[in-house]
Design an enzyme around this catalytic site. Sequence first.
Site, short mmCIF file in Angstrom:
data_model
loop_
_atom_site.label_atom_id
_atom_site.label_comp_id
_atom_site.label_asym_id
_atom_site.label_seq_id
_atom_site.Cartn_x
_atom_site.Cartn_y
_atom_site.Cartn_z
N ASP A 76 -2.18 7.95 14.94
CA ASP A 76 -2.58 6.84 15.01
C ASP A 76 -1.79 6.41 16.11
O ASP A 76 -1.01 6.94 16.82
CB ASP A 76 -2.60 5.66 14.35
CG ASP A 76 -1.83 5.59 13.66
OD1 ASP A 76 -0.77 5.75 14.32
OD2 ASP A 76 -1.09 3.77 13.39
N TYR A 99 -8.07 9.91 11.32
CA TYR A 99 -7.04 9.09 11.22
C TYR A 99 -7.35 8.56 9.92
O TYR A 99 -5.94 8.61 9.20
CB TYR A 99 -6.62 8.20 12.15
CG TYR A 99 -5.99 7.42 11.68
CD1 TYR A 99 -4.33 7.53 11.91
CD2 TYR A 99 -6.03 6.35 11.22
CE1 TYR A 99 -3.65 6.87 10.90
CE2 TYR A 99 -5.08 5.48 9.98
CZ TYR A 99 -3.78 5.79 10.44
OH TYR A 99 -3.01 5.44 10.00
N GLU A 118 -5.16 1.15 5.39
CA GLU A 118 -5.52 1.81 7.24
C GLU A 118 -6.71 0.81 7.41
O GLU A 118 -6.69 1.08 8.49
CB GLU A 118 -5.88 3.25 6.14
CG GLU A 118 -4.65 3.71 5.74
CD GLU A 118 -3.41 3.84 6.37
OE1 GLU A 118 -2.98 3.11 7.79
OE2 GLU A 118 -2.42 3.34 6.32
N TRP A 178 0.75 -1.34 0.18
CA TRP A 178 0.14 -0.62 0.28
C TRP A 178 1.11 0.92 -0.19
O TRP A 178 0.65 2.51 -0.21
CB TRP A 178 -0.82 -0.19 1.01
CG TRP A 178 -0.30 -0.99 2.18
CD1 TRP A 178 0.42 0.63 3.10
CD2 TRP A 178 0.14 -1.48 3.25
NE1 TRP A 178 0.51 -0.16 4.66
CE2 TRP A 178 0.54 -1.88 4.60
CE3 TRP A 178 -0.59 -3.07 3.21
CZ2 TRP A 178 0.20 -2.54 5.04
CZ3 TRP A 178 -0.56 -4.05 3.77
CH2 TRP A 178 0.22 -3.60 5.05
N CYS A 213 16.68 2.33 21.86
CA CYS A 213 16.86 3.97 21.84
C CYS A 213 17.78 3.98 21.52
O CYS A 213 18.78 4.60 21.05
CB CYS A 213 15.97 3.80 23.58
SG CYS A 213 14.68 4.03 23.27
#
Length: 362
Positions: free
Chosen positions: A143, A125, A42, A29, A204
Amino acid sequence: MSSKDVAGFRDYSTKLIKWYHRHHRDLPWRRTNDPYKIWLSEIILQQTRVVQGMPYYLRFVEQYPTLQDLAAADEKEVLRLWQGLGYYSRARNMHQTARLIVEEQGGQFPTSYSELLKLKGIGAYTAAAIASFAYNEAVAAVDGNVYRVLARIFGVETDITSSAAKKEFTALAQQLLPPDDAATFNQAMIEFGAIQCQPVAPDCLLCPFNDVCYAFQHGAQARLPVKGKKNKVRDRYLNYFVVEKDGQLAMRERTTKDVWQGMYDFYLVESPQEPADLDDLVSDHVLAHWLEMGEVVRTAGPYVHLLSHQRIYARFWHIRMSPERSILLPDEMSFYDADEIEQLPKPVLINSYLTENFFNFM
Ligand code: ADE
């Protein structure tokens, strides 16, 4: 969050988009700007992870390559194809909306955020996702992934389940969005949340924002985003009576506004708690009649099936009728053979029961 704070992160979108070009997954997509396919992806991805949603997306675009094909489809067929994804009202809304666009809007998909928002089943959204991915309109698509990324990097403490959150996070995302590259920015935000800034184990140490990220600097990754009290989950006890005659099973379409509307199950007696035995359930004459005419050959369950707001405990009584005797069926029920049952849209719970106890289909 004031705009002054955001100004401190001026290069945020540049860095994010650079990260995206290096790390994003090649997903079907993302290779199209057909609003119909983007919409479909979606809606599927609202409720499923990419890996689980992908086969559904591919099957849908194969079966219904255009909006017109979806509009022309039978609702049963659409639900059958959606089977296993859950939130079946989304499939039904999508199908109804496809019909409306074809029948009342000349098949022309709306081309702006505000027009998209008017459609049934398309919220802020989804409208922003379609408008940006298909038309590059400069609207931020926010989202769950985006909430998480923003809450952590910018240290936003607002409870994401509160009504204020949507406004606040959307405004922040909108400030960060580069007006000439909304599509890439929105995909990048989602992708960053999905693969770098993951809910439980964010990466992180390799994150391009770790020098500025509030959560990393404060060790607050697990606390952010702040998520208020969990959904209340209601227990339900569903007792199914599976009438078999000549190798066929009596089934009915669920027509009430409840879970699984439009899908097929068996004769159902819901009880306020786990039934102690069959006598707890036999208050109606149909069931009494069946039990008199046939024989309970097997019981199964409880199957425990978790939905977003309900925990379902399902038990099954398989009643076999002798082929010679005629029995009464309520108007809304009919007998179906294995091939027909395979084609009917069914809740996963019912499909699992059938697969384990009757037919070898998936
Ligand atoms: N989740 C929601 N939308 C998505 C998208 N466009 N790509 C990947 N994951 C998503």
